[in-house]
Design a protein around this motif. Structure first.
Motif, PDB file in Angstrom:
ATOM      1  N   ALA A  23      27.715  47.826  38.432  1.00 49.84           N
ATOM      2  CA  ALA A  23      26.279  47.922  38.242  1.00 49.84           C
ATOM      3  C   ALA A  23      25.731  47.502  36.974  1.00 49.84           C
ATOM      4  O   ALA A  23      25.569  46.645  36.459  1.00 49.84           O
ATOM      5  CB  ALA A  23      25.519  49.622  38.292  1.00 49.84           C
ATOM      6  N   ALA A  24      26.926  47.622  35.952  1.00 46.21           N
ATOM      7  CA  ALA A  24      26.803  47.584  34.855  1.00 46.21           C
ATOM      8  C   ALA A  24      26.877  45.620  34.802  1.00 46.21           C
ATOM      9  O   ALA A  24      26.669  45.192  34.458  1.00 46.21           O
ATOM     10  CB  ALA A  24      28.019  47.880  33.219  1.00 46.21           C
ATOM     11  N   ALA A  25      27.604  45.558  35.477  1.00 43.22           N
ATOM     12  CA  ALA A  25      27.731  43.614  35.516  1.00 43.22           C
ATOM     13  C   ALA A  25      26.588  43.108  36.668  1.00 43.22           C
ATOM     14  O   ALA A  25      26.243  42.275  35.777  1.00 43.22           O
ATOM     15  CB  ALA A  25      29.097  43.609  36.359  1.00 43.22           C
ATOM     16  N   ALA A  26      25.852  44.122  37.900  1.00 49.59           N
ATOM     17  CA  ALA A  26      24.713  43.358  38.034  1.00 49.59           C
ATOM     18  C   ALA A  26      24.001  43.771  36.722  1.00 49.59           C
ATOM     19  O   ALA A  26      22.574  42.552  36.989  1.00 49.59           O
ATOM     20  CB  ALA A  26      24.302  44.385  39.027  1.00 49.59           C
ATOM     21  N   ALA A  27      23.474  44.811  35.690  1.00 49.05           N
ATOM     22  CA  ALA A  27      22.170  44.765  34.569  1.00 49.05           C
ATOM     23  C   ALA A  27      22.356  43.907  33.991  1.00 49.05           C
ATOM     24  O   ALA A  27      21.626  43.235  32.965  1.00 49.05           O
ATOM     25  CB  ALA A  27      22.611  46.386  34.491  1.00 49.05           C
ATOM     26  N   HIS A  28      23.291  43.528  33.082  1.00 48.23           N
ATOM     27  CA  HIS A  28      23.813  42.796  32.304  1.00 48.23           C
ATOM     28  C   HIS A  28      24.633  41.236  32.578  1.00 48.23           C
ATOM     29  O   HIS A  28      24.482  40.551  31.682  1.00 48.23           O
ATOM     30  CB  HIS A  28      24.886  43.577  31.057  1.00 48.23           C
ATOM     31  CG  HIS A  28      24.353  44.887  30.322  1.00 48.23           C
ATOM     32  ND1 HIS A  28      23.551  44.928  29.908  1.00 48.23           N
ATOM     33  CD2 HIS A  28      25.349  46.149  31.192  1.00 48.23           C
ATOM     34  CE1 HIS A  28      23.470  46.190  29.520  1.00 48.23           C
ATOM     35  NE2 HIS A  28      24.009  46.787  30.344  1.00 48.23           N
ATOM     36  N   VAL A  29      25.877  40.925  33.522  1.00 50.22           N
ATOM     37  CA  VAL A  29      25.799  39.344  33.517  1.00 50.22           C
ATOM     38  C   VAL A  29      24.758  39.017  34.640  1.00 50.22           C
ATOM     39  O   VAL A  29      25.259  37.867  34.744  1.00 50.22           O
ATOM     40  CB  VAL A  29      27.616  39.617  33.477  1.00 50.22           C
ATOM     41  CG1 VAL A  29      28.038  38.589  34.274  1.00 50.22           C
ATOM     42  CG2 VAL A  29      28.678  40.623  33.168  1.00 50.22           C
ATOM     43  N   GLU A  36      24.383  44.452  43.148  1.00 53.84           N
ATOM     44  CA  GLU A  36      23.715  45.698  42.839  1.00 53.84           C
ATOM     45  C   GLU A  36      23.936  46.783  43.857  1.00 53.84           C
ATOM     46  O   GLU A  36      24.067  47.903  44.205  1.00 53.84           O
ATOM     47  CB  GLU A  36      22.337  46.049  43.041  1.00 53.84           C
ATOM     48  CG  GLU A  36      21.944  45.356  41.700  1.00 53.84           C
ATOM     49  CD  GLU A  36      20.586  45.000  41.310  1.00 53.84           C
ATOM     50  OE1 GLU A  36      19.646  45.880  41.950  1.00 53.84           O
ATOM     51  OE2 GLU A  36      19.672  44.280  40.389  1.00 53.84           O
ATOM     52  N   THR A  37      23.325  46.401  45.303  1.00 56.54           N
ATOM     53  CA  THR A  37      23.597  46.478  47.181  1.00 56.54           C
ATOM     54  C   THR A  37      25.407  47.173  46.876  1.00 56.54           C
ATOM     55  O   THR A  37      25.907  48.258  47.415  1.00 56.54           O
ATOM     56  CB  THR A  37      24.046  45.883  47.907  1.00 56.54           C
ATOM     57  OG1 THR A  37      22.397  45.480  47.733  1.00 56.54           O
ATOM     58  CG2 THR A  37      23.799  46.327  49.137  1.00 56.54           C
ATOM     59  N   ALA A  38      26.398  46.704  46.260  1.00 58.70           N
ATOM     60  CA  ALA A  38      27.243  46.976  46.376  1.00 58.70           C
ATOM     61  C   ALA A  38      28.740  48.424  45.403  1.00 58.70           C
ATOM     62  O   ALA A  38      28.894  48.920  45.569  1.00 58.70           O
ATOM     63  CB  ALA A  38      28.885  45.169  45.660  1.00 58.70           C
ATOM     64  N   ALA A  39      27.324  47.989  44.422  1.00 57.92           N
ATOM     65  CA  ALA A  39      27.873  49.536  43.637  1.00 57.92           C
ATOM     66  C   ALA A  39      26.974  50.827  44.175  1.00 57.92           C
ATOM     67  O   ALA A  39      27.882  51.475  44.191  1.00 57.92           O
ATOM     68  CB  ALA A  39      26.789  49.496  41.954  1.00 57.92           C
ATOM     69  N   ASP A  83      32.938  42.094  49.905  1.00 51.91           N
ATOM     70  CA  ASP A  83      32.900  41.367  50.162  1.00 51.91           C
ATOM     71  C   ASP A  83      31.369  40.999  49.031  1.00 51.91           C
ATOM     72  O   ASP A  83      31.159  39.536  48.489  1.00 51.91           O
ATOM     73  CB  ASP A  83      32.430  41.571  51.543  1.00 51.91           C
ATOM     74  CG  ASP A  83      32.312  40.083  52.029  1.00 51.91           C
ATOM     75  OD1 ASP A  83      32.860  38.770  51.635  1.00 51.91           O
ATOM     76  OD2 ASP A  83      31.453  39.116  52.682  1.00 51.91           O
ATOM     77  N   LEU A  84      30.820  41.713  49.961  1.00 56.11           N
ATOM     78  CA  LEU A  84      29.471  41.631  48.073  1.00 56.11           C
ATOM     79  C   LEU A  84      29.590  41.373  47.208  1.00 56.11           C
ATOM     80  O   LEU A  84      29.315  40.218  46.798  1.00 56.11           O
ATOM     81  CB  LEU A  84      28.691  42.840  48.270  1.00 56.11           C
ATOM     82  CG  LEU A  84      27.607  43.002  49.430  1.00 56.11           C
ATOM     83  CD1 LEU A  84      26.865  43.755  50.203  1.00 56.11           C
ATOM     84  CD2 LEU A  84      27.355  42.266  50.399  1.00 56.11           C
ATOM     85  N   ALA A  85      30.840  41.967  46.419  1.00 58.44           N
ATOM     86  CA  ALA A  85      30.810  41.758  44.790  1.00 58.44           C
ATOM     87  C   ALA A  85      31.615  40.196  44.523  1.00 58.44           C
ATOM     88  O   ALA A  85      31.587  39.446  43.862  1.00 58.44           O
ATOM     89  CB  ALA A  85      31.585  42.766  44.247  1.00 58.44           C
ATOM     90  N   SER A  86      32.555  40.121  46.042  1.00 52.48           N
ATOM     91  CA  SER A  86      33.193  38.402  45.440  1.00 52.48           C
ATOM     92  C   SER A  86      31.650  37.698  45.953  1.00 52.48           C
ATOM     93  O   SER A  86      32.470  36.562  45.398  1.00 52.48           O
ATOM     94  CB  SER A  86      34.243  38.415  46.496  1.00 52.48           C
ATOM     95  OG  SER A  86      33.893  38.186  47.707  1.00 52.48           O
TER      96      SER A  86
END
Length: 123
Positions: A23-29, A36-39, A83-86
């Protein structure tokens, strides 16, 4: 606490930590909707695993079925979210069909949890 419950709790903690990090990576990176879905899936299912483990401690009969369902949920969430994160972070699929297989495994896990209620008895 038996080893299966302990392993599920460790996995829930790791999934929760990975969910917060995602979630932090989705928001900041960046990473978009997939990350976001993976989180979300990691966080929701980590919380559910903790609850299922707590419930399993009160059961005598039906504990193994509950553990089996919880294990399917954990593996499914890891495959789906991984899978979603990769895809979001590396633009690479984890394995062919990991997301749909993981999603199906989560559904099967939840159905197994429902079935465990039919055989469950207090310890």
């Amino acid at each position: 606490m038996n080893p299966w419950t302990r392993s599920l709790l460790v996995l829930a903690g790791l999934m929760g930590a990975a969910g917060v990090a995602s979630a932090a990576a989705a928001a900041h990176v960046g990473g978009g909707a997939n990350l976001e879905t993976a989180a979300h899936f990691l966080l929701f299912h980590a919380s559910a695993l903790v609850g299922l483990c707590a419930l399993s401690l009160m059961l005598g009969r039906g504990r193994a079925v509950l553990h089996l369902g919880a294990s399917a949920i954990a593996l499914g969430a890891l495959l789906f979210s991984g899978d979603l994160a990769s895809r979001a972070l590396m633009e690479v699929k984890l394995l062919g069909g990991s997301a749909p297989f993981g999603g199906s495994l989560m559904i099967l896990g939840w159905l197994t949890i429902a079935a465990s209620a039919l055989v469950a008895r207090r310890a």
